[in-house]
Each structure stands twice: as structure tokens, then as C-alpha cells.
Scaffold this active site. Sequence first.
Site, PDB file in Angstrom:
ATOM      1  N   ASN A   1       0.869  -1.173   0.000  1.00  0.00           N
ATOM      2  CA  ASN A   1       0.000   0.000   0.000  1.00  0.00           C
ATOM      3  C   ASN A   1       0.905   1.222   0.000  1.00  0.00           C
ATOM      4  O   ASN A   1       1.495   1.550   1.029  1.00  0.00           O
ATOM      5  CB  ASN A   1      -0.894  -0.015   1.253  1.00  0.00           C
ATOM      6  CG  ASN A   1      -1.695   1.274   1.404  1.00  0.00           C
ATOM      7  OD1 ASN A   1      -1.746   2.093   0.494  1.00  0.00           O
ATOM      8  ND2 ASN A   1      -2.313   1.449   2.561  1.00  0.00           N
TER       9      ASN A   1
ATOM     10  N   LYS B   1       0.141   4.285  -0.238  1.00  0.00           N
ATOM     11  CA  LYS B   1      -0.460   5.513   0.323  1.00  0.00           C
ATOM     12  C   LYS B   1      -0.177   6.667  -0.646  1.00  0.00           C
ATOM     13  O   LYS B   1      -0.243   6.447  -1.850  1.00  0.00           O
ATOM     14  CB  LYS B   1       0.075   5.737   1.741  1.00  0.00           C
ATOM     15  CG  LYS B   1      -0.083   4.463   2.594  1.00  0.00           C
ATOM     16  CD  LYS B   1       0.187   4.642   4.032  1.00  0.00           C
ATOM     17  CE  LYS B   1      -0.024   3.302   4.754  1.00  0.00           C
ATOM     18  NZ  LYS B   1       0.157   3.394   6.198  1.00  0.00           N
TER      19      LYS B   1
ATOM     20  N   HIS C   1      -9.278   1.253   4.901  1.00  0.00           N
ATOM     21  CA  HIS C   1      -8.011   1.443   5.614  1.00  0.00           C
ATOM     22  C   HIS C   1      -8.213   2.412   6.779  1.00  0.00           C
ATOM     23  O   HIS C   1      -9.005   3.343   6.689  1.00  0.00           O
ATOM     24  CB  HIS C   1      -6.949   1.986   4.651  1.00  0.00           C
ATOM     25  CG  HIS C   1      -5.584   1.963   5.239  1.00  0.00           C
ATOM     26  ND1 HIS C   1      -5.131   2.951   6.083  1.00  0.00           N
ATOM     27  CD2 HIS C   1      -4.577   1.055   5.142  1.00  0.00           C
ATOM     28  CE1 HIS C   1      -3.891   2.648   6.462  1.00  0.00           C
ATOM     29  NE2 HIS C   1      -3.540   1.509   5.911  1.00  0.00           N
TER      30      HIS C   1
ATOM     31  N   GLU D   1      -6.558   4.825   7.819  1.00  0.00           N
ATOM     32  CA  GLU D   1      -6.349   6.244   7.501  1.00  0.00           C
ATOM     33  C   GLU D   1      -7.582   6.822   6.836  1.00  0.00           C
ATOM     34  O   GLU D   1      -7.907   8.004   7.015  1.00  0.00           O
ATOM     35  CB  GLU D   1      -5.092   6.398   6.633  1.00  0.00           C
ATOM     36  CG  GLU D   1      -3.832   6.173   7.461  1.00  0.00           C
ATOM     37  CD  GLU D   1      -2.656   5.613   6.689  1.00  0.00           C
ATOM     38  OE1 GLU D   1      -2.651   5.650   5.451  1.00  0.00           O
ATOM     39  OE2 GLU D   1      -1.714   5.118   7.365  1.00  0.00           O
TER      40      GLU D   1
ATOM     41  N   GLU E   1      -5.058  -4.736  10.648  1.00  0.00           N
ATOM     42  CA  GLU E   1      -4.054  -3.689  10.797  1.00  0.00           C
ATOM     43  C   GLU E   1      -4.298  -2.944  12.105  1.00  0.00           C
ATOM     44  O   GLU E   1      -5.113  -2.011  12.141  1.00  0.00           O
ATOM     45  CB  GLU E   1      -4.131  -2.696   9.630  1.00  0.00           C
ATOM     46  CG  GLU E   1      -3.826  -3.308   8.284  1.00  0.00           C
ATOM     47  CD  GLU E   1      -3.218  -2.293   7.329  1.00  0.00           C
ATOM     48  OE1 GLU E   1      -2.235  -2.637   6.686  1.00  0.00           O
ATOM     49  OE2 GLU E   1      -3.714  -1.156   7.260  1.00  0.00           O
TER      50      GLU E   1
ATOM     51  N   GLY F   1       2.982   2.517  10.644  1.00  0.00           N
ATOM     52  CA  GLY F   1       3.925   3.616  10.467  1.00  0.00           C
ATOM     53  C   GLY F   1       4.658   3.998  11.735  1.00  0.00           C
ATOM     54  O   GLY F   1       5.338   5.019  11.784  1.00  0.00           O
TER      55      GLY F   1
ATOM     56  N   SER G   1       3.842  -1.957  10.164  1.00  0.00           N
ATOM     57  CA  SER G   1       5.305  -2.020  10.344  1.00  0.00           C
ATOM     58  C   SER G   1       5.886  -3.378   9.980  1.00  0.00           C
ATOM     59  O   SER G   1       6.809  -3.866  10.638  1.00  0.00           O
ATOM     60  CB  SER G   1       5.686  -1.619  11.778  1.00  0.00           C
ATOM     61  OG  SER G   1       5.311  -0.278  12.032  1.00  0.00           O
TER      62      SER G   1
HETATM   63  P1  13P Z   1       3.366   0.539   7.525  1.00  0.00           P
HETATM   64  O1  13P Z   1       3.854  -0.760   6.936  1.00  0.00           O
HETATM   65  O2  13P Z   1       4.111   1.733   6.991  1.00  0.00           O
HETATM   66  O3  13P Z   1       3.315   0.489   9.019  1.00  0.00           O
HETATM   67  O4  13P Z   1       1.863   0.730   7.017  1.00  0.00           O
HETATM   68  C1  13P Z   1       0.971  -0.314   7.174  1.00  0.00           C
HETATM   69  C2  13P Z   1      -0.269   0.000   6.429  1.00  0.00           C
HETATM   70  O5  13P Z   1      -1.024   0.877   6.785  1.00  0.00           O
HETATM   71  C3  13P Z   1      -0.556  -0.799   5.218  1.00  0.00           C
HETATM   72  O6  13P Z   1      -1.846  -0.561   4.755  1.00  0.00           O
END
Ligand code: 13P
Length: 249
Positions: A9, A11, A95, A97, A167, A173, A213
Site C-alpha cells: 500500500n 499511500k 483502511h 487512515e 491492521e 507507520g 510495520s
Molecule cells: P506501515 O507498513 O508503513 O506500518 O503501514 C501499514 C499499512 O497501513 C498498510 O496498509
Amino acid sequence: MRTPVLAGNWKMHKTAPETIAFLERLIPMVAGAAPREIVICPPFVNLPAAIGAARATRIEIGAQNLFWLKEGAYTGEVSAPMLTSIGCQWVIIGHSERRQYFGETDETVLKKIIAALEAGLKPIVCVGERLEEREANATEIVLGSQFASGIAPLEPGQFSKICIAYEPVWAIGTGKTATPEIAAAAHHFLRSEIRGRFGDEAAAACRILYGGSVKPDNIGGLMAQPDIDGALVGGASLDPESFASLVNH
Ligand code: 13P
């Protein structure tokens, strides 16, 4: 028996030329990978570049979101048939976010899953608890309610076509991966929810990915857990060497 899914992903990262350069480096590095589905999800505008660069390779391309109606006066939105018309095959839905910054709810998640399936897209549906929810011992309550409202209303035939991504929001992150045991417990819980609603066969067949992560040095421990069927990767999917080492772990 469940083919693992390794999905990146991206983003809001990378331009079109950077997308093509990434794929040109990734393609030879994963050509000999074990049986697994490999998915890259760039921002909407770079989907055509990614689809072109990944054509006739093992890599499939996904979007990070969609809107549930096919067309209309919805400025800024993109529909499922628009995505399939350019060769997009997957879509991330719900997601954290999007839930946190863009007001997505379990109800919109459900509408988006149905729209994606009607168009033939393969949805990766995200669930996960926030830090304060974990600290309040409410992880299973949160996952249970996201499942009940966002996923359980699907028909069994629809459910059979989705992947779920667990997640935990506190692990995204932050560099704080869930330990394999913490992730495995959540995956086990989700699989039991699936079993309760859709039955043994559906529970045994559903791929549940872990996200938060995931890095080359922790993927082995996560994937060794029997209920973890792949990864949804943010930061570590932006570099071709690191994503290839996740795919080839
Ligand atoms: P990270 O791997 O950067 O922690 O992000 C995970 C994520 O949100 C994947 O959709």
C-alpha cells in the site's frame, strides 16, 4: 492451502516515473517467487503507469479506495467500473487512515465491498483497533463490531471473494509491529468470527493479511503463524529491494 498475498500500500507516495522505475526493478526480483499473489497499490493517478509496467508479469495492481456508485455528480470520486476498465484488479477498502481522516465507517466499507465485487475487483478489507482500544482490552469488541457491520452482511458468495487485513492502528507507520503472538490472536479471533457467520469452509479459505510495520526482519515470524496469510505493507513496500525480500522471504 491458502495462497499468501503480499500487497504494497503505497499511500500518497511516488510519481508516475517513480512508479515505472520501481516496477522495472521489482519484476525480475520476484519472477521466481514461491506461489503467492503480489499486489502493488499506487495512488489513483499512477494506476495506468503501474498497470502498463506490470503487464504480463506476476504483479497485479490495486487501488487504495473507490466510491460505491458507478457514476454521477460526486466530484473527486472514482468508481469500481472505472478501475476495472483500465485493468486494475484489486482494491483496498476501509483502511484506518480513510476511517480516521475521511470519515469512512463500517457502513461505507460494506457498500464499497459490494460495489467492488460487482465490478470484479478483489477487495482487501481492513479492520483493526486503535491504541486506546487495545489498552482498554477492547480489541475483540472492536474487531467483532467492524466484522459484524462491515463484512458479516455480505452473502456467502460475496464473502468468498474478499481478503481481510488486520491492521492494528498503533502498529501502522510507528515501527511498533504487533508481535507474532498478538497478531496471531487477532487473526484467530477474526477467523472464528468468520466461522460463526459463514461456516468452516469459508473460514478455512479466507486469507487474513497482517499490516503494521511489516519489514524484512519481522515477516518470517509473522508468516510462521498459521492464521497469518500474507501482509499489507506500507513503508517497506516503497523500496523494490525491501518489498522483494518480503515477497521472497
Ligand atoms: P506501515 O507498513 O508503513 O506500518 O503501514 C501499514 C499499512 O497501513 C498498510 O496498509
